[in-house]
Write a protein that holds these residues in place. Structure first.
Motif, PDB file in Angstrom:
ATOM      1  N   ARG A  35       0.836  -1.207   0.000  1.00 18.85           N
ATOM      2  CA  ARG A  35       0.000   0.000   0.000  1.00 18.85           C
ATOM      3  C   ARG A  35       0.870   1.256   0.000  1.00 18.85           C
ATOM      4  O   ARG A  35       0.607   2.213  -0.747  1.00 18.85           O
ATOM      5  CB  ARG A  35      -0.930  -0.008   1.206  1.00 18.85           C
ATOM      6  N   GLU A  36       1.909   1.266   0.831  1.00 17.05           N
ATOM      7  CA  GLU A  36       2.801   2.427   0.883  1.00 17.05           C
ATOM      8  C   GLU A  36       3.491   2.636  -0.465  1.00 17.05           C
ATOM      9  O   GLU A  36       3.685   3.773  -0.897  1.00 17.05           O
ATOM     10  CB  GLU A  36       3.835   2.255   1.998  1.00 17.05           C
ATOM     11  N   ASP A  39       0.897   4.096  -2.801  1.00 14.27           N
ATOM     12  CA  ASP A  39       0.642   5.494  -2.441  1.00 14.27           C
ATOM     13  C   ASP A  39       1.800   6.389  -2.866  1.00 14.27           C
ATOM     14  O   ASP A  39       1.598   7.539  -3.284  1.00 14.27           O
ATOM     15  CB  ASP A  39       0.408   5.621  -0.931  1.00 14.27           C
ATOM     16  N   LYS A  42       1.376   7.463  -6.100  1.00 15.90           N
ATOM     17  CA  LYS A  42       0.127   8.239  -6.226  1.00 15.90           C
ATOM     18  C   LYS A  42      -0.944   7.450  -6.995  1.00 15.90           C
ATOM     19  O   LYS A  42      -1.672   7.996  -7.832  1.00 15.90           O
ATOM     20  CB  LYS A  42       0.388   9.603  -6.880  1.00 15.90           C
TER      21      LYS A  42
END
Length: 326
Positions: A35-36, A39, A42
């Motif tokens: 997930r990081e 993210d 973006k």
């Protein structure tokens, strides 16, 4: 959450894509490392509607992070081979039954019933260390043959040679699976004319010999074993599925695994069929770690969805799953 049986019953591209997108959303929600990474790029997970829009986690993350999509107990930690001082990859497996189902069904898809074969394994560099996913798989396949002639060989080459000749002459279907340098060692001792044996190399010289291009290597092995084709297995510590080549270095994935070829200059774009680029792997069996991995291997995809492995990125470190460098 997607149910496990769905992973191994995929029968169409549409079904694969639908399942892969479900897995992506699940892993985005439940895998903190992934997930990081998404993210950081973006990525708006809600706008991901195709395989090409899914972010692929660089394989190096398995060296530096715990890549997990659940909090279940770790049943097994598979590690990559590496020379002293090199950080190895760790694949934390919370459900070994998924791995077992993947390689058993994958083998069956390409080779049929395992009980039709004797499996002889010449994997010294893997046997001599802990945590090899390849040894785990081959040991299970050996047991599944239900044949006392199946087994591992370390440095007892003469015993293996005699067993191979005896079984092949008797008309027994044999799979000889070996690390590349060990297969070359065997044919330096003895030349064969095998009629009932599949010779399968797992890639890698492990620093024992100089690297060779695939065509040269397979020609030597074909001549030494007296076979028309050399089979290959494409797998790695970070995956729970394998692709197989039945000859000429052309690999095919099981139905729950696919590859995409990314641009070497821009990791977020893809090249056309037939063009060389970096291999991205979708392995849906990796439901509990990460199913979307950007490897350090170079390859190209063929029009019929098969693919070829052409080497590795120049700046990649040398490790256990290293294939023949071109």
């Amino acid at each position: 959450m997607i149910t496990t049986p769905n992973l191994f019953t995929i029968s169409s591209q549409k079904q694969f894509e639908k399942t892969a997108l479900k897995v992506f959303r699940f892993q985005y929600e439940s895998n903190l490392v992934y997930r990081e990474f998404c993210d950081f790029l973006k990525t708006d997970a809600h706008k991901v509607k195709s395989l090409e829009q899914i972010p692929f986690l660089p394989i190096q993350f398995f060296k530096s992070h715990k890549v997990l999509s659940n909090e279940n107990p770790i049943q097994e930690t598979f590690t990559s081979s590496g020379t002293t001082g090199i950080t190895t990859s760790k694949h934390l497996v919370t459900d070994l039954s998924l791995y077992e189902e993947s390689y058993r069904k994958g083998f069956s898809q390409f080779y049929g019933n395992i009980e039709d074969y004797v499996v002889l394994a010449l994997l010294p560099s893997y046997l001599e260390r802990e945590g090899s996913s390849l040894i785990y798989m081959v040991e299970d396949l050996i047991q599944m043959t239900n044949n006392p002639e199946s087994g591992f060989y370390l440095h007892n080459h003469e015993e293996l040679i005699q067993k191979l000749i005896k079984l092949d002459n008797a008309g027994q279907n044999v799979i000889l699976i070996g690390v590349t340098y060990a297969l070359l060692d065997i044919i330096e001792v003895r030349k064969f004319q095998l009629k009932n044996t599949i010779v399968m190399e797992t890639g890698g010289m492990k620093g024992k010999r100089k690297e060779m291009i695939r065509e040269e290597l397979h020609e030597q092995l074909c001549q030494g074993f007296g076979v028309t084709d050399i089979h290959s297995e494409y797998g790695m510590t970070e995956l729970l599925s394998q692709a197989y080549s039945l000859g000429n270095g052309v690999f095919e994935c099981p139905s729950w695994m696919q590859i995409l070829i990314r641009d070497t200059e821009d990791a977020l774009t893809y090249v056309d069929t037939g063009k060389t680029g970096g291999i991205n792997v979708i392995d849906l069996a990796n439901i509990n770690s990460c199913s979307f991995i950007a490897t350090q291997d170079l390859g190209k995809k063929n029009p019929n969805t098969t693919f070829e492995v052409l080497g590795r990125f120049d700046n990649s470190d040398i490790r256990g799953c290293n294939l023949m460098v071109i």
